[in-house]
Design a protein around this motif. Structure first.
Motif, PDB file in Angstrom:
ATOM      1  N   ALA A   1      14.772   7.043  -4.739  1.00 48.34           N
ATOM      2  CA  ALA A   1      13.624   6.137  -4.783  1.00 48.34           C
ATOM      3  C   ALA A   1      13.673   5.079  -3.699  1.00 48.34           C
ATOM      4  O   ALA A   1      12.651   4.449  -3.402  1.00 48.34           O
ATOM      5  N   GLY A   2      14.828   4.851  -3.101  1.00 45.19           N
ATOM      6  CA  GLY A   2      14.933   3.819  -2.078  1.00 45.19           C
ATOM      7  C   GLY A   2      16.115   2.906  -2.330  1.00 45.19           C
ATOM      8  O   GLY A   2      16.814   3.016  -3.350  1.00 45.19           O
ATOM      9  N   SER A   3      16.333   1.958  -1.421  1.00 42.77           N
ATOM     10  CA  SER A   3      17.524   1.103  -1.496  1.00 42.77           C
ATOM     11  C   SER A   3      17.214  -0.372  -1.655  1.00 42.77           C
ATOM     12  O   SER A   3      18.121  -1.184  -1.814  1.00 42.77           O
ATOM     13  N   THR A   4      15.933  -0.750  -1.615  1.00 40.27           N
ATOM     14  CA  THR A   4      15.531  -2.145  -1.834  1.00 40.27           C
ATOM     15  C   THR A   4      14.417  -2.177  -2.868  1.00 40.27           C
ATOM     16  O   THR A   4      13.710  -1.175  -3.052  1.00 40.27           O
ATOM     17  N   PRO A   5      14.242  -3.323  -3.550  1.00 39.54           N
ATOM     18  CA  PRO A   5      13.144  -3.401  -4.518  1.00 39.54           C
ATOM     19  C   PRO A   5      11.788  -3.056  -3.924  1.00 39.54           C
ATOM     20  O   PRO A   5      10.976  -2.374  -4.551  1.00 39.54           O
ATOM     21  N   GLU A   6      11.545  -3.496  -2.696  1.00 34.77           N
ATOM     22  CA  GLU A   6      10.262  -3.248  -2.052  1.00 34.77           C
ATOM     23  C   GLU A   6      10.064  -1.761  -1.771  1.00 34.77           C
ATOM     24  O   GLU A   6       8.985  -1.194  -2.010  1.00 34.77           O
ATOM     25  N   ALA A   7      11.112  -1.108  -1.271  1.00 38.14           N
ATOM     26  CA  ALA A   7      11.013   0.315  -0.963  1.00 38.14           C
ATOM     27  C   ALA A   7      10.850   1.150  -2.231  1.00 38.14           C
ATOM     28  O   ALA A   7      10.085   2.120  -2.265  1.00 38.14           O
ATOM     29  N   ILE A   8      11.549   0.759  -3.288  1.00 36.12           N
ATOM     30  CA  ILE A   8      11.454   1.489  -4.551  1.00 36.12           C
ATOM     31  C   ILE A   8      10.054   1.363  -5.133  1.00 36.12           C
ATOM     32  O   ILE A   8       9.448   2.359  -5.550  1.00 36.12           O
ATOM     33  N   ALA A   9       9.529   0.137  -5.155  1.00 35.69           N
ATOM     34  CA  ALA A   9       8.189  -0.073  -5.691  1.00 35.69           C
ATOM     35  C   ALA A   9       7.158   0.731  -4.899  1.00 35.69           C
ATOM     36  O   ALA A   9       6.263   1.363  -5.481  1.00 35.69           O
ATOM     37  N   GLU A  10       7.287   0.726  -3.594  1.00 34.44           N
ATOM     38  CA  GLU A  10       6.340   1.469  -2.752  1.00 34.44           C
ATOM     39  C   GLU A  10       6.425   2.965  -3.022  1.00 34.44           C
ATOM     40  O   GLU A  10       5.388   3.645  -3.125  1.00 34.44           O
ATOM     41  N   LYS A  11       7.648   3.497  -3.178  1.00 30.16           N
ATOM     42  CA  LYS A  11       7.830   4.928  -3.418  1.00 30.16           C
ATOM     43  C   LYS A  11       7.269   5.330  -4.784  1.00 30.16           C
ATOM     44  O   LYS A  11       6.566   6.347  -4.912  1.00 30.16           O
ATOM     45  N   LEU A  12       7.540   4.539  -5.801  1.00 29.34           N
ATOM     46  CA  LEU A  12       7.061   4.861  -7.147  1.00 29.34           C
ATOM     47  C   LEU A  12       5.542   4.764  -7.224  1.00 29.34           C
ATOM     48  O   LEU A  12       4.882   5.632  -7.808  1.00 29.34           O
ATOM     49  N   MET A  13       4.976   3.735  -6.620  1.00 34.34           N
ATOM     50  CA  MET A  13       3.513   3.580  -6.623  1.00 34.34           C
ATOM     51  C   MET A  13       2.860   4.728  -5.863  1.00 34.34           C
ATOM     52  O   MET A  13       1.837   5.290  -6.307  1.00 34.34           O
ATOM     53  N   ALA A  14       3.431   5.102  -4.719  1.00 35.38           N
ATOM     54  CA  ALA A  14       2.853   6.190  -3.922  1.00 35.38           C
ATOM     55  C   ALA A  14       2.894   7.512  -4.687  1.00 35.38           C
ATOM     56  O   ALA A  14       1.947   8.309  -4.633  1.00 35.38           O
ATOM     57  N   THR A  15       3.975   7.742  -5.432  1.00 32.89           N
ATOM     58  CA  THR A  15       4.092   8.970  -6.220  1.00 32.89           C
ATOM     59  C   THR A  15       3.051   9.003  -7.329  1.00 32.89           C
ATOM     60  O   THR A  15       2.413  10.040  -7.577  1.00 32.89           O
TER      61      THR A  15
END
Length: 352
Positions: free
Chosen positions: A258-272
């Motif tokens: 999902a990513g390595s930072t809160p911002e990257a994780i949120a972006e990946k989950l929202m995009a999915t």
């Protein structure tokens, strides 16, 4: 009635979900309520049971007679409680009707799972695990040809919608899922109960059926069916002093994918989530925090993602999902399923 109008039977007409079905069918351009049944109130007009329908829906309540109903309707919406519903669904299907069942009698994948959680012997066991789950966002092709559809539970809808795509994509851990849900009092039904009396429910919020609510296994079962991965869901429901609505706050741990930072994780989950529900008319992945007011009296779902922690140490992802328990959580979903079953636009009668 126009000759090409879909005829709908309402089985068990005294509850809130039955009222919601009737209300939605009044504005449906291609369907009409032609039969309503009640064992206790036979002969009374439906508007006497639900005064808000006065002058708009005055059909008389009939006894339950599957053969007679089959002559007056094309599809039956069965609003009976679990245990009592399955036998009626079987008789309606045997009479040639297509059926949408509001109970939990056909939602789970095995007889053993059903009988463990519901404590009754299933009267049509050969169909358990062979009835399509009524969530068109995932099962539209099967719904389109089904003779019987298991309408989803309200709490499960609010959890399955955000969780299943993320589990399927391998973005969240499957053994640490916490679903914390708040529901309006209408979720308990219309029959009088001590806990839903005004003086008991007003000015308080209370957890109930902790670690034992029957919708927990439904969430787990359906997420596994959709994603192909086994999951463990810890579900706690709460009763809140409002008429309708469900807000589920769901706590999960992201995987490395999902990513390595809160911002990257949120972006990946929202995009999915956005990609999963692209083109779905009722599912909205939003940037703001959803609330029950945002979806009240509609078939719409709003969901979003937040992620805790720091850039060096991301924490949990928090999924927030809001639905109306009587609409997308019950009657609206049934109308949406009916639309799919009969080749109509999913949004017919549900555009509000």
């Amino acid at each position: 009635m126009k000759s090409n109008t879909l005829r709908v039977a309402l089985i068990g007409s005294t509850g809130y979900t039955a009222l919601e079905v009737a209300r939605l069918l009044l504005v449906h351009p291609q369907a009409e309520l032609t039969v309503a049944t009640s064992r206790a109130d036979e002969g009374k007009p439906l508007s006497e049971i639900h005064p808000s329908l006065a002058g708009r829906c005055e059909i008389a309540l009939q006894p339950f007679d599957p053969d007679a109903i089959a002559k007056q309707a094309d599809v039956a919406m069965c609003c009976l409680p679990h245990g009592a519903s399955a036998q009626s669904v079987k008789e309606l299907a045997d009479a040639g009707l297509r059926v949408i069942d509001f109970s939990a009698d056909f939602r789970l994948s095995s007889v053993e799972l059903y009988e463990h959680w519901y404590g009754v012997t299933h009267p049509w066991p050969e169909r358990v695990g062979n009835v399509v789950y009524g969530m068109p966002e995932f099962f539209a092709d099967q719904i389109a040809t089904a003779d019987v559809v298991a309408n989803p539970g309200c709490y499960p809808t609010s959890a399955i919608m955000p969780l299943a795509p993320l589990v399927k994509a391998g973005l969240i851990q499957t053994t640490d899922i916490i679903v914390d849900s708040k529901s309006g009092v209408s979720g308990a039904g219309r029959s009088p109960k001590l806990g839903t009396l005004y003086c008991e429910a007003n000015e308080q919020i209370a957890a109930y059926s902790v670690a034992s609510h029957r919708h927990g296994p439904e969430m787990q079962d359906l997420i596994q069916r959709i994603s192909g991965s086994e999951v463990e869901v810890l579900f706690t429901p709460h009763l809140t002093p409002m008429d309708r609505g469900i807000l589920s706050t769901i706590y999960v741990r992201p995987t490395d994918a999902a990513g390595s930072t809160p911002e990257a994780i949120a972006e990946k989950l929202m995009a999915t989530l956005r990609q999963t529900y692209l083109g779905e008319p009722f599912i909205h992945v939003v940037d703001h925090l959803p609330s029950t007011k945002h979806v009240a009296t509609t078939n719409h779902v709003q969901m979003t993602v937040r992620v805790s922690g720091t850039s060096n140490r991301p924490g949990r992802a928090i999924l927030v999902c809001a639905i109306d328990n009587l609409t997308k959580g019950a009657s609206g979903a049934a109308v949406q399923n009916m639309n799919v079953m009969f080749g109509m636009n999913q949004s017919s009668g549900l555009s509000g």
